[in-house]
Design an enzyme around this catalytic site. Structure first.
Site, PDB file in Angstrom:
ATOM      1  N   CYS A   2      -6.383 -15.151   0.699  1.00 34.78           N
ATOM      2  CA  CYS A   2      -7.346 -15.675  -0.254  1.00 34.78           C
ATOM      3  C   CYS A   2      -6.925 -17.085  -0.653  1.00 34.78           C
ATOM      4  O   CYS A   2      -5.737 -17.359  -0.794  1.00 34.78           O
ATOM      5  CB  CYS A   2      -7.469 -14.854  -1.530  1.00 34.78           C
ATOM      6  SG  CYS A   2      -8.056 -13.193  -1.273  1.00 34.78           S
ATOM      7  N   ARG A  27      -7.162 -19.129   4.865  1.00 36.30           N
ATOM      8  CA  ARG A  27      -6.467 -18.078   4.109  1.00 36.30           C
ATOM      9  C   ARG A  27      -7.276 -16.779   4.037  1.00 36.30           C
ATOM     10  O   ARG A  27      -6.807 -15.786   3.480  1.00 36.30           O
ATOM     11  CB  ARG A  27      -6.165 -18.576   2.686  1.00 36.30           C
ATOM     12  CG  ARG A  27      -5.299 -19.801   2.653  1.00 36.30           C
ATOM     13  CD  ARG A  27      -5.049 -20.241   1.235  1.00 36.30           C
ATOM     14  NE  ARG A  27      -4.197 -19.311   0.541  1.00 36.30           N
ATOM     15  CZ  ARG A  27      -2.871 -19.349   0.538  1.00 36.30           C
ATOM     16  NH1 ARG A  27      -2.250 -20.293   1.214  1.00 36.30           N
ATOM     17  NH2 ARG A  27      -2.176 -18.469  -0.126  1.00 36.30           N
ATOM     18  N   TRP A  74      -9.863 -12.838   1.508  1.00 35.47           N
ATOM     19  CA  TRP A  74      -9.417 -11.880   2.530  1.00 35.47           C
ATOM     20  C   TRP A  74      -9.323 -10.556   1.792  1.00 35.47           C
ATOM     21  O   TRP A  74      -8.480 -10.373   0.916  1.00 35.47           O
ATOM     22  CB  TRP A  74      -8.066 -12.293   3.109  1.00 35.47           C
ATOM     23  CG  TRP A  74      -7.679 -11.448   4.288  1.00 35.47           C
ATOM     24  CD1 TRP A  74      -8.059 -11.636   5.586  1.00 35.47           C
ATOM     25  CD2 TRP A  74      -6.843 -10.278   4.283  1.00 35.47           C
ATOM     26  NE1 TRP A  74      -7.513 -10.655   6.383  1.00 35.47           N
ATOM     27  CE2 TRP A  74      -6.775  -9.803   5.618  1.00 35.47           C
ATOM     28  CE3 TRP A  74      -6.173  -9.569   3.294  1.00 35.47           C
ATOM     29  CZ2 TRP A  74      -6.044  -8.684   5.975  1.00 35.47           C
ATOM     30  CZ3 TRP A  74      -5.444  -8.444   3.654  1.00 35.47           C
ATOM     31  CH2 TRP A  74      -5.387  -8.015   4.978  1.00 35.47           C
ATOM     32  N   ASN A 104      -5.751 -14.620  -6.123  1.00 32.26           N
ATOM     33  CA  ASN A 104      -5.115 -14.348  -4.831  1.00 32.26           C
ATOM     34  C   ASN A 104      -3.935 -13.438  -5.125  1.00 32.26           C
ATOM     35  O   ASN A 104      -3.109 -13.771  -5.965  1.00 32.26           O
ATOM     36  CB  ASN A 104      -4.664 -15.685  -4.213  1.00 32.26           C
ATOM     37  CG  ASN A 104      -3.717 -15.501  -3.032  1.00 32.26           C
ATOM     38  OD1 ASN A 104      -3.795 -14.498  -2.330  1.00 32.26           O
ATOM     39  ND2 ASN A 104      -2.844 -16.457  -2.836  1.00 32.26           N
ATOM     40  N   GLY A 105      -3.873 -12.276  -4.447  1.00 32.18           N
ATOM     41  CA  GLY A 105      -2.765 -11.353  -4.681  1.00 32.18           C
ATOM     42  C   GLY A 105      -3.277  -9.946  -4.906  1.00 32.18           C
ATOM     43  O   GLY A 105      -4.449  -9.641  -4.617  1.00 32.18           O
ATOM     44  N   GLU A 483       4.807 -11.819  22.602  1.00 31.94           N
ATOM     45  CA  GLU A 483       4.029 -12.885  21.970  1.00 31.94           C
ATOM     46  C   GLU A 483       2.732 -13.133  22.759  1.00 31.94           C
ATOM     47  O   GLU A 483       1.669 -13.324  22.167  1.00 31.94           O
ATOM     48  CB  GLU A 483       4.899 -14.156  21.874  1.00 31.94           C
ATOM     49  CG  GLU A 483       4.203 -15.437  21.460  1.00 31.94           C
ATOM     50  CD  GLU A 483       3.537 -15.393  20.083  1.00 31.94           C
ATOM     51  OE1 GLU A 483       3.750 -14.435  19.324  1.00 31.94           O
ATOM     52  OE2 GLU A 483       2.767 -16.327  19.790  1.00 31.94           O
ATOM     53  N   LYS A 487      -1.166 -12.724  21.408  1.00 31.58           N
ATOM     54  CA  LYS A 487      -2.221 -13.736  21.529  1.00 31.58           C
ATOM     55  C   LYS A 487      -3.489 -13.119  22.120  1.00 31.58           C
ATOM     56  O   LYS A 487      -4.594 -13.376  21.650  1.00 31.58           O
ATOM     57  CB  LYS A 487      -1.746 -14.907  22.414  1.00 31.58           C
ATOM     58  CG  LYS A 487      -0.699 -15.789  21.763  1.00 31.58           C
ATOM     59  CD  LYS A 487      -1.293 -16.672  20.673  1.00 31.58           C
ATOM     60  CE  LYS A 487      -0.278 -17.194  19.703  1.00 31.58           C
ATOM     61  NZ  LYS A 487       0.216 -16.230  18.699  1.00 31.58           N
ATOM     62  N   GLU A 490      -5.091 -10.934  19.315  1.00 29.54           N
ATOM     63  CA  GLU A 490      -5.697 -11.548  18.132  1.00 29.54           C
ATOM     64  C   GLU A 490      -6.849 -12.483  18.434  1.00 29.54           C
ATOM     65  O   GLU A 490      -7.807 -12.517  17.673  1.00 29.54           O
ATOM     66  CB  GLU A 490      -4.649 -12.207  17.213  1.00 29.54           C
ATOM     67  CG  GLU A 490      -3.915 -13.390  17.788  1.00 29.54           C
ATOM     68  CD  GLU A 490      -2.917 -14.000  16.779  1.00 29.54           C
ATOM     69  OE1 GLU A 490      -2.020 -14.711  17.239  1.00 29.54           O
ATOM     70  OE2 GLU A 490      -3.049 -13.787  15.566  1.00 29.54           O
ATOM     71  N   HIS A 506      10.222   4.453  33.002  1.00 28.86           N
ATOM     72  CA  HIS A 506      10.583   5.432  31.972  1.00 28.86           C
ATOM     73  C   HIS A 506       9.355   5.866  31.172  1.00 28.86           C
ATOM     74  O   HIS A 506       9.489   6.443  30.099  1.00 28.86           O
ATOM     75  CB  HIS A 506      11.652   4.843  31.039  1.00 28.86           C
ATOM     76  CG  HIS A 506      12.922   4.506  31.768  1.00 28.86           C
ATOM     77  ND1 HIS A 506      13.769   5.461  32.271  1.00 28.86           N
ATOM     78  CD2 HIS A 506      13.440   3.308  32.126  1.00 28.86           C
ATOM     79  CE1 HIS A 506      14.777   4.869  32.891  1.00 28.86           C
ATOM     80  NE2 HIS A 506      14.603   3.564  32.818  1.00 28.86           N
ATOM     81  N   LYS A 604      -4.684 -16.703   8.004  1.00 27.37           N
ATOM     82  CA  LYS A 604      -3.527 -17.481   8.428  1.00 27.37           C
ATOM     83  C   LYS A 604      -2.284 -17.159   7.616  1.00 27.37           C
ATOM     84  O   LYS A 604      -1.191 -17.043   8.148  1.00 27.37           O
ATOM     85  CB  LYS A 604      -3.879 -18.972   8.306  1.00 27.37           C
ATOM     86  CG  LYS A 604      -2.784 -19.909   8.752  1.00 27.37           C
ATOM     87  CD  LYS A 604      -2.679 -19.922  10.254  1.00 27.37           C
ATOM     88  CE  LYS A 604      -1.539 -20.759  10.757  1.00 27.37           C
ATOM     89  NZ  LYS A 604      -1.148 -20.350  12.116  1.00 27.37           N
TER      90      LYS A 604
HETATM   91  C1  AGP Z   1       0.416 -14.961  15.094  1.00 29.56           C
HETATM   92  O1  AGP Z   1      -0.366 -15.777  15.872  1.00 29.56           O
HETATM   93  C2  AGP Z   1       0.055 -14.870  13.670  1.00 29.56           C
HETATM   94  N1  AGP Z   1      -0.378 -16.032  13.074  1.00 29.56           N
HETATM   95  C3  AGP Z   1       1.027 -14.026  12.818  1.00 29.56           C
HETATM   96  O2  AGP Z   1       1.619 -13.034  13.580  1.00 29.56           O
HETATM   97  C4  AGP Z   1       2.116 -14.822  12.039  1.00 29.56           C
HETATM   98  O3  AGP Z   1       3.094 -15.283  12.896  1.00 29.56           O
HETATM   99  C5  AGP Z   1       2.710 -13.901  10.959  1.00 29.56           C
HETATM  100  O4  AGP Z   1       1.698 -13.485  10.096  1.00 29.56           O
HETATM  101  C6  AGP Z   1       3.808 -14.556  10.177  1.00 29.56           C
HETATM  102  O5  AGP Z   1       3.357 -15.705   9.522  1.00 29.56           O
HETATM  103  P1  AGP Z   1       4.362 -16.797   8.975  1.00 29.56           P
HETATM  104  O6  AGP Z   1       5.053 -17.378  10.148  1.00 29.56           O
HETATM  105  O7  AGP Z   1       3.504 -17.774   8.246  1.00 29.56           O
HETATM  106  O8  AGP Z   1       5.324 -16.095   8.069  1.00 29.56           O
END
Ligand code: AGP
Length: 609
Positions: A2, A27, A74, A104-105, A483, A487, A490, A506, A604
């Site tokens: 948020c 956010r 969010w 926010n929170g 990783e 990608k 997401e 296994h 984000k």
């Molecule tokens: C990955 O592409 C995401 N943006 C997510 O996994 C991110 O790395 C994670 O939420 C941690 O965020 P930060 O690095 O801001 O702590």
């Protein structure tokens, strides 16, 4: 998550609030809204579409005013619908509403508060925990919004950043924070509040960063800040040299594309400050701290966790220091055996990830005070709470998918590895020079990946129509497979799983069928012959193989696709394979037509647990 923003001014604040919302959309983008005091009444416009739609509604309704608050959401409590969108009002009808709030929170004791407020006549129009705050402030209000907020805070548990105003005090906004970021922007005859300074960069370069439990009272010409005990305090004004065009897309279609292509520039910038390997690169206290540590514990979430996994390989093989890596959210709820001589490395792009920040605090509470944060935001809560910090200087990352921040984290972690190795006398001069050469060759090697864009695009088109993808890697490249899979999940919404290639037999091999695409990371390293055997095991079971490699020693076999990387910079090769996956997933997402920069359900900055 948020984004909140507030403005008090002598001029119309509506265009400023709208512009700020665009910068805060990263956010969360489940819904958005704005509240303004106009002609002595509170007016609110909310929407469940993007900010551009909200802006149209604002223009249509001719909404103007000299103070206001706005929000991009969010969703946590209550689904993303119009009733749950912020700002929330308190009054017995929305026309009479006197209090407006954005938050926010998460308010943890919202259920009991809701019950009590309902009993005394407050009616709830949303399922949010925020509306509870609005009513509670209303309940305590007695002509002074600051006092009402101060009293409210005594009764709530949880994390919050809030901006509140009351129609009876039209040119005053009160903000408070505990666990969620809040920054004050100082203007001329106007002042602002926001979750992130980026939202305010178009209007000011002067900021004050609030700390947990602090409260601010804003009017156009005055800023008063109070501590937990209600005592007025003075705080430092910080001038930020950020350009307002930092988040222009330029020639790129998406921020993710822009951010991938910024990587050579970022590495060159980081390299400028490195003439030799010395601990002061991590802060003036670093030599003393690094000297006494005997182990390393790395904490992070998501992509930041994966960069930590890679660092474990580097630190153990080069600096020979025992290293463990944990998902931050798991670490804090687990019984562990604290060692005060451990270096805690906290990795976070945003520096505000709630789970990571709580893990940091947990480590501190356990007596582990040697905390180094590797972070992209110098003014963040995580940097603030750390003894040492290294700022990754990747610049604002807008796209939800981490790309340039991952690469700059890896750069920083490799540098840390070398510093620790040198300090512990495990690095010869010759090795130091070779590793420095590897670091220096990185920008050019990244550009060589970009020169393969046409081939990667073809692969992207091919994978775009797949339902499942498997990614295999070994050793230091296994986290890259993880990783890469993240990608694909997401931004492409493709189910992607990563395995160590050695683990296939296994269990996961049972998943392999004729049309199961498998992408294999095959670097020219000591495991390559073993990997070739793993590849044969999959091939005879009719798996569809796609190999990314820098080795020239593969027999180009029928039915196997190859993508050949020309340079690897030796130990830094995970960075180059990582960037290859960034581009590959990006191209697949372009063909699938997904919301690349703002994938569904994500945000984000993950500032709630
Ligand atoms: C990955 O592409 C995401 N943006 C997510 O996994 C991110 O790395 C994670 O939420 C941690 O965020 P930060 O690095 O801001 O702590």
């Amino acid at each position: 998550m948020c984004g909140i923003v507030g403005a008090v001014s002598l001029r119309d604040v509506t265009p400023m609030l709208t512009e700020s919302l665009y910068h805060l959309e990263y956010r969360g983008y489940d819904s958005c809204g704005i509240a303004i005091i106009k002609n002595g009444e509170l007016h609110r416009i909310r929407g469940t579409k993007r900010i551009s739609e909200l802006q149209k509604k604002i223009q249509k309704n001719n909404l103007h005013g000299i103070s206001g608050i706005a929000h991009t959401r969010w969703a946590t409590h209550g689904s993303p619908n119009i009733n749950n969108a912020h700002p929330h009002f308190s009054g017995f009808s929305s026309k009479n509403a006197s209090i407006a709030i954005v938050h926010n929170g998460i308010i943890e004791n919202h259920e009991v508060l809701r019950k009590n407020l309902s009993k005394i006549g407050y009616r709830f129009k949303s399922q949010t925990d925020t509306e509870v705050l609005a009513h509670l402030i209303n309940y305590f209000y007695n002509g002074d919004i600051l006092k009402a907020v101060q009293q409210t805070i005594q009764h709530i548990k949880g994390k919050y950043a809030i901006a509140v105003f009351c129609k009876k005090e039209p040119n005053r906004i009160v903000g408070a924070r505990n666990g969620s970021p809040l920054v004050i922007g100082i203007g001329k005859n106007e002042n602002f509040l926001a979750s992130d300074n980026v939202a305010l960069i178009p209007f000011t370069k002067k900021f004050i960063y609030l700390e947990d439990t602090e409260i601010v009272d804003l009017t156009p010409n005055n800023i008063s800040i109070f501590n937990t005990n209600g005592i007025k305090i003075n705080k430092k004004i910080q001038i930020e040299a950020i350009n307002s065009d930092v988040n222009e897309l330029g020639i790129h279609q998406h921020y993710m594309e822009k951010e991938i292509f910024e990587q050579p520039k970022i590495i060159r910038r980081l390299l400028k400050n490195i003439k030799s390997i010395h601990p002061e690169l991590f802060g003036y206290q670093a030599p003393n701290i690094f000297e006494k540590i005997d182990s390393v514990l790395i904490l992070g979430c998501g992509t930041s966790y994966y960069s930590g996994m890679i660092a474990k390989y580097w630190i153990e093989s080069i600096a020979k220091i025992v290293t463990s890596v944990e998902i931050a959210s798991e670490y804090r709820y687990r019984d562990t055996i604290p060692n005060p001589n451990t270096l805690i490395v906290i990795i976070s792009q945003s520096g505000e990830t709630a789970d990571t920040l709580s893990a940091l605090k947990h480590a501190k509470d356990l007596g582990m005070k040697n905390i180094l944060s590797i972070c992209n935001v110098a003014t963040s809560s995580i940097v603030n709470a750390s003894m040492l910090s290294y700022i990754t200087q990747a610049g604002l990352e807008v796209s939800v998918a981490s790309t340039k921040s991952f690469t700059s984290q890896l750069f920083s972690l490799f540098l840390l590895t070398l510093v620790l190795a040198k300090l512990k006398n495990r690095l010869t001069k010759n090795q130091e020079n070779l590793f420095l050469t590897d670091l220096k060759c990185l920008p050019k090697s990244i550009e060589s990946i970009f020169s393969m864009r046409k081939d990667i695009e073809k692969w992207g088109r091919y994978f775009a129509c797949k339902k499942n993808i498997f990614l295999l890697g070994r050793g230091v490249h296994y986290p890259i497979a993880l990783e890469g899979a993240l990608k694909f999940k997401e931004i492409c919404y493709i189910h992607a799983e990563a395995f160590q290639s050695s683990e296939m037999k296994h269990g996961p091999l049972a998943l392999i069928t004729k049309n199961t695409p498998i992408i294999i990371i095959a670097p020219k390293d000591k495991l390559i012959e073993k990997l070739k055997s793993n590849i044969q095991e999959i091939k005879v079971r009719a798996g569809e193989l796609h190999i990314i490699t820098d080795s020239n020693n593969f027999n180009i076999q029928k039915n196997i696709n190859f993508l050949k990387i020309s340079e690897t910079c030796n130990s830094l090769s995970p960075i180059l394979y990582g960037i290859t996956f960034q581009l590959l997933a990006y191209q697949a997402a372009v063909f699938r037509g997904t919301h690349i920069d703002k994938p569904r359900n994500l945000a984000k900055s993950v500032t709630v647990e």
